[in-house]
Structure formats: structure tokens, C-alpha cells
Design a protein around this motif. Sequence first.
Motif, short mmCIF file in Angstrom:
data_model
loop_
_atom_site.label_atom_id
_atom_site.label_comp_id
_atom_site.label_asym_id
_atom_site.label_seq_id
_atom_site.Cartn_x
_atom_site.Cartn_y
_atom_site.Cartn_z
N PRO A 55 -9.91 -84.35 -33.23
CA PRO A 55 -8.77 -84.95 -32.53
C PRO A 55 -8.84 -84.69 -31.02
O PRO A 55 -8.15 -85.34 -30.25
CB PRO A 55 -7.55 -84.27 -33.15
CG PRO A 55 -8.06 -83.07 -33.86
CD PRO A 55 -9.51 -83.31 -34.15
N THR A 56 -9.69 -83.76 -30.59
CA THR A 56 -9.78 -83.43 -29.17
C THR A 56 -11.06 -83.96 -28.51
O THR A 56 -11.41 -83.52 -27.42
CB THR A 56 -9.72 -81.90 -28.98
OG1 THR A 56 -10.81 -81.30 -29.70
CG2 THR A 56 -8.40 -81.34 -29.49
N ALA A 102 -12.26 -91.07 -36.09
CA ALA A 102 -12.05 -91.13 -37.54
C ALA A 102 -12.19 -92.57 -38.04
O ALA A 102 -12.74 -92.80 -39.13
CB ALA A 102 -10.68 -90.58 -37.90
N ASP A 103 -11.73 -93.55 -37.26
CA ASP A 103 -11.86 -94.95 -37.68
C ASP A 103 -13.32 -95.37 -37.78
O ASP A 103 -13.71 -96.07 -38.72
CB ASP A 103 -11.11 -95.87 -36.72
CG ASP A 103 -9.60 -95.72 -36.83
OD1 ASP A 103 -9.11 -95.29 -37.90
OD2 ASP A 103 -8.90 -96.04 -35.85
N MET A 122 -12.87 -77.07 -34.05
CA MET A 122 -11.73 -77.98 -34.15
C MET A 122 -12.11 -79.34 -34.70
O MET A 122 -11.35 -80.28 -34.59
CB MET A 122 -11.11 -78.16 -32.76
CG MET A 122 -10.70 -76.87 -32.10
SD MET A 122 -8.96 -76.52 -32.14
CE MET A 122 -8.16 -78.06 -31.90
N SER A 123 -13.29 -79.47 -35.29
CA SER A 123 -13.69 -80.78 -35.80
C SER A 123 -13.99 -80.71 -37.29
O SER A 123 -14.24 -79.65 -37.84
CB SER A 123 -14.93 -81.28 -35.05
OG SER A 123 -16.03 -80.46 -35.32
N SER A 124 -13.94 -81.87 -37.91
CA SER A 124 -14.36 -82.02 -39.30
C SER A 124 -15.75 -82.63 -39.27
O SER A 124 -16.01 -83.57 -38.52
CB SER A 124 -13.41 -82.95 -40.06
OG SER A 124 -12.13 -82.37 -40.12
N THR A 125 -16.64 -82.08 -40.08
CA THR A 125 -18.03 -82.52 -40.05
C THR A 125 -18.40 -83.10 -41.41
O THR A 125 -18.07 -82.54 -42.45
CB THR A 125 -18.95 -81.33 -39.71
OG1 THR A 125 -18.48 -80.73 -38.50
CG2 THR A 125 -20.38 -81.80 -39.50
N LEU A 146 -7.12 -87.61 -40.15
CA LEU A 146 -7.73 -87.42 -38.83
C LEU A 146 -7.42 -88.60 -37.91
O LEU A 146 -7.19 -88.42 -36.71
CB LEU A 146 -9.25 -87.24 -38.97
CG LEU A 146 -9.69 -85.90 -39.53
CD1 LEU A 146 -11.15 -85.95 -39.95
CD2 LEU A 146 -9.47 -84.79 -38.52
N ALA A 147 -7.40 -89.81 -38.46
CA ALA A 147 -7.08 -91.00 -37.67
C ALA A 147 -5.65 -90.90 -37.13
O ALA A 147 -5.38 -91.27 -35.98
CB ALA A 147 -7.26 -92.27 -38.48
#
Length: 151
Positions: A55-56, A102-103, A122-125, A146-147
Amino acid sequence: MAQQLDLVDFIAGLPMPAATAPQLNPLDLLPRRPKAWERLVAHVPAEDVRISVSPTWTRVVVEQLREDGCGDQLLGNGKIRSHDVPPDLIWPEPCRLILMTADSAARIHERWCLEEAPGAGMSSTFRFAQQQHADRTPVSQQLRLLAEEQS
């Protein structure tokens, strides 16, 4: 008089085996990049690709190539920057790390199932699943959340 079957009618009546769709290469789903970067990452197999959704995300860096103690970054303006990678980096294994929204990740996930990959921060992998048509539900839900965070 015996009726003679026309050869064309006979062939048309034969059962046809179901045509299998050609296997998609998951690397073809990734965004196109400048040619210099494409040459740099051409040797990286799909199993070493990681997709990071944060998100950042500032969009300053759009991709990273991490291998052999070096890190190359593709900047949003198309320039490539190289630097040494510290040994305690959160991704110590060689990989091509692609940062995206995310999109964008969801559009890839629609065509080839993504699964969660180890990561930190802070991220999803995510990474490409072994099978193109694995269960998409958990990652789809995660990408939707996430979107919402990114909007």
C-alpha cells in the motif's frame, strides 16, 4: 440398393479429441519493460519471480533483480541502477522482484494462479503457482483487500 456413405460425412461424424489449449508461459503475463532490462532478466525462470504489492509503493522502483550479491533496480523512469546487496537483505535468494499495484497483480492472478511467497516488511509477496489453475480464492481475497488499501 445399399446406401453408400460419403467419405466427408463419415469423417465429420468421427469423434474429435478435445483440443488442449497451449500452455501459457506465466512470464508472458508480466509487464513489458525496456529492452535493456528485458535482456538483464531474460535468464530468470518463472519460479524465481516474486510479485510485491504494497500500500506504500512509491513507484520510484518498479523491479529489482537480486543475485550473486548484486542488486539491479529498474526505476520508474526506465533507468537501471546497480548496487551491492547486503547479506541480511529480506530476500537473500536470487529473484526478480516486481513491484505492482494490487489491481495489476489481480489481472495476472486471473490468468495464472498466484500463491503467497515468503516476504517481509509492509508488502505482500506472491509467486506463480506450480499449476496455472490452482485454487485462486485465498489470494483473490487478499488482493481485493490490498486494492482497497491502495485506493
